[in-house]
Enzyme design. Structure first.
Site, mmCIF file in Angstrom:
data_model
loop_
_atom_site.group_PDB
_atom_site.id
_atom_site.type_symbol
_atom_site.label_atom_id
_atom_site.label_comp_id
_atom_site.label_asym_id
_atom_site.label_seq_id
_atom_site.Cartn_x
_atom_site.Cartn_y
_atom_site.Cartn_z
ATOM 1 N N THR A 11 0.849 -1.193 0.000
ATOM 2 C CA THR A 11 0.000 0.000 0.000
ATOM 3 C C THR A 11 0.882 1.240 0.000
ATOM 4 O OG1 THR A 11 -1.626 1.306 1.224
ATOM 5 C CG2 THR A 11 -0.221 -0.116 2.540
ATOM 6 N N ASN A 13 -0.578 4.152 0.965
ATOM 7 C CA ASN A 13 -1.273 5.053 1.883
ATOM 8 C C ASN A 13 -0.585 4.966 3.248
ATOM 9 O OD1 ASN A 13 -3.051 6.009 3.883
ATOM 10 N ND2 ASN A 13 -4.832 5.664 2.582
ATOM 11 N N LYS A 16 -2.612 3.688 6.180
ATOM 12 C CA LYS A 16 -2.861 2.241 6.171
ATOM 13 C C LYS A 16 -1.623 1.484 6.639
ATOM 14 C CE LYS A 16 -5.964 1.468 2.241
ATOM 15 N NZ LYS A 16 -5.966 0.684 0.992
ATOM 16 N N ASP A 76 -7.946 -3.469 -0.173
ATOM 17 C CA ASP A 76 -8.695 -2.413 -0.819
ATOM 18 C C ASP A 76 -9.896 -2.176 0.073
ATOM 19 O OD1 ASP A 76 -8.671 -0.653 -3.177
ATOM 20 O OD2 ASP A 76 -10.671 -1.467 -3.490
ATOM 21 N N SER A 77 -10.217 -0.917 0.281
ATOM 22 C CA SER A 77 -11.235 -0.605 1.267
ATOM 23 C C SER A 77 -11.953 0.656 0.867
ATOM 24 C CB SER A 77 -10.576 -0.427 2.641
ATOM 25 O OG SER A 77 -9.460 0.432 2.525
ATOM 26 N N LYS A 186 -10.286 1.746 17.508
ATOM 27 C CA LYS A 186 -10.710 1.615 16.103
ATOM 28 C C LYS A 186 -10.330 0.223 15.575
ATOM 29 C CE LYS A 186 -10.145 3.214 11.380
ATOM 30 N NZ LYS A 186 -9.442 4.030 10.392
HETATM 31 P P1 ITT Z 1 -3.483 1.959 -1.587
HETATM 32 O O1 ITT Z 1 -4.367 1.650 -2.776
HETATM 33 O O2 ITT Z 1 -2.082 2.297 -1.962
HETATM 34 O O3 ITT Z 1 -3.566 0.919 -0.520
HETATM 35 P P2 ITT Z 1 -5.486 4.014 -1.141
HETATM 36 O O4 ITT Z 1 -5.671 5.108 -0.138
HETATM 37 O O5 ITT Z 1 -5.649 4.377 -2.600
HETATM 38 O O6 ITT Z 1 -4.062 3.310 -0.895
HETATM 39 P P3 ITT Z 1 -7.855 2.327 -1.363
HETATM 40 O O7 ITT Z 1 -7.823 2.342 -2.843
HETATM 41 O O8 ITT Z 1 -8.144 1.042 -0.651
HETATM 42 O O9 ITT Z 1 -6.470 2.839 -0.750
HETATM 43 O O10 ITT Z 1 -8.893 3.445 -0.891
HETATM 44 C C1 ITT Z 1 -9.266 3.497 0.417
HETATM 45 C C2 ITT Z 1 -9.986 4.808 0.675
HETATM 46 O O11 ITT Z 1 -11.182 4.519 1.404
HETATM 47 C C3 ITT Z 1 -9.140 5.695 1.564
HETATM 48 O O12 ITT Z 1 -8.360 6.592 0.817
HETATM 49 C C4 ITT Z 1 -10.199 6.392 2.413
HETATM 50 O O13 ITT Z 1 -10.716 7.473 1.686
HETATM 51 C C5 ITT Z 1 -11.286 5.324 2.540
HETATM 52 N N1 ITT Z 1 -11.035 4.486 3.738
HETATM 53 C C6 ITT Z 1 -10.633 3.181 3.758
HETATM 54 N N2 ITT Z 1 -10.454 2.752 5.015
HETATM 55 C C7 ITT Z 1 -10.744 3.796 5.801
HETATM 56 C C8 ITT Z 1 -10.716 3.981 7.209
HETATM 57 O O14 ITT Z 1 -10.312 3.014 8.027
HETATM 58 N N3 ITT Z 1 -11.058 5.169 7.680
HETATM 59 C C9 ITT Z 1 -11.439 6.158 6.864
HETATM 60 N N4 ITT Z 1 -11.461 6.096 5.532
HETATM 61 C C10 ITT Z 1 -11.118 4.906 4.995
#
Ligand code: ITT
Length: 216
Positions: A11, A13, A16, A76-77, A186
């Site tokens: 990831t 992020n 994350k 992915d979330s 959390k």
């Molecule tokens: P990677 O793909 O590199 O892992 P990303 O931020 O693009 O990073 P995702 O495509 O999975 O990750 O998008 C997840 C988004 O969903 C994230 O940017 C938040 O906006 C939201 N999200 C996911 N989990 C969350 C959480 O625990 N708390 C708040 N927002 C969350």
């Protein structure tokens, strides 16, 4: 003693990465060295073209495992809003597109969702966070786990912890948003906590089978 098994956290992020280190660290995986993708400069960004969380998590995990030759874990979330028919969903990270003038992407995404549901009454503000967690082995073997947390959307952001949509997400039964909770609170109830604890259990069983098979 055999060296620790390297696991690459697929990831980009930073929030994350912090959560995954904490959750997987607490899950008691034996002899594991967790490293971020930034330990492998030059890895290409993976376009998230899937239409499900699982498909996108697998795209990320497979790309990183293939490029590094290591066991990769990815997730992915996103936030799914009932009044928006389950959106932003897999589009959560980029919901506001290229709107804004360099404003923080998370803040912009959150403001857009709040504006979209401004007229939605309290009884129809249901939402949930969802997470697909995957482990992809260099052999091509794959493990998948899912986690979900239900709640409602607040009318204004509250709290400074967490990231993304946390300041507007009120878990069912909680007086506090996930941005008003400590990291441990959390993790205990979150979609990512649930998915990665389940994935850790699958990993422990998979490694046990592997060791039992007599392969080095
Ligand atoms: P990677 O793909 O590199 O892992 P990303 O931020 O693009 O990073 P995702 O495509 O999975 O990750 O998008 C997840 C988004 O969903 C994230 O940017 C938040 O906006 C939201 N999200 C996911 N989990 C969350 C959480 O625990 N708390 C708040 N927002 C969350």
């Amino acid at each position: 003693m055999s060296p620790a098994r390297r696991v690459v956290l697929a990831t980009r992020n930073p929030h994350k990465i912090v959560e995954l280190r904490r959750i997987l660290g607490d899950a008691g995986l034996p002899d594991v060295e967790l490293v971020g993708v930034d330990s492998y400069p030059g890895l290409p960004e993976v376009p998230e073209t899937g239409d499900t969380f699982e498909a996108n998590a697998l795209l990320k995990g497979r790309a990183v495992s293939r490029a590094t030759g290591e066991l990769a874990v990815a997730d992915d979330s996103g936030l799914c809003v009932e009044a928006l028919r389950g959106m932003p969903g897999v589009l959560s990270a980029r919901w506001s597109g290229d709107l804004g003038n360099g404003e923080d992407r998370d803040a912009l995404n959150l403001r857009l969702v709040l504006a979209q549901v401004a007229d939605v009454p309290d009884e129809r503000r249901g939402a949930w966070f969802e997470c697909a967690a995957v482990a992809v082995f260099p052999t091509g073997d794959e493990l998948v786990a899912h986690g979900r947390i239900r709640g409602t959307l607040t009318r204004a952001p509250r709290g400074a912890n967490g990231f993304g949509y946390d300041p507007i997400f009120l878990p069912t039964g909680s007086p506090r948003t996930t941005a008003e909770m400590s990291a441990d609170e959390k993790d205990a109830i979150s979609h990512r906590g649930r998915a990665f604890r389940a994935l850790a259990r699958l990993l422990v069983s998979a490694e046990a089978v592997d060791e039992g098979s007599g392969h080095e």
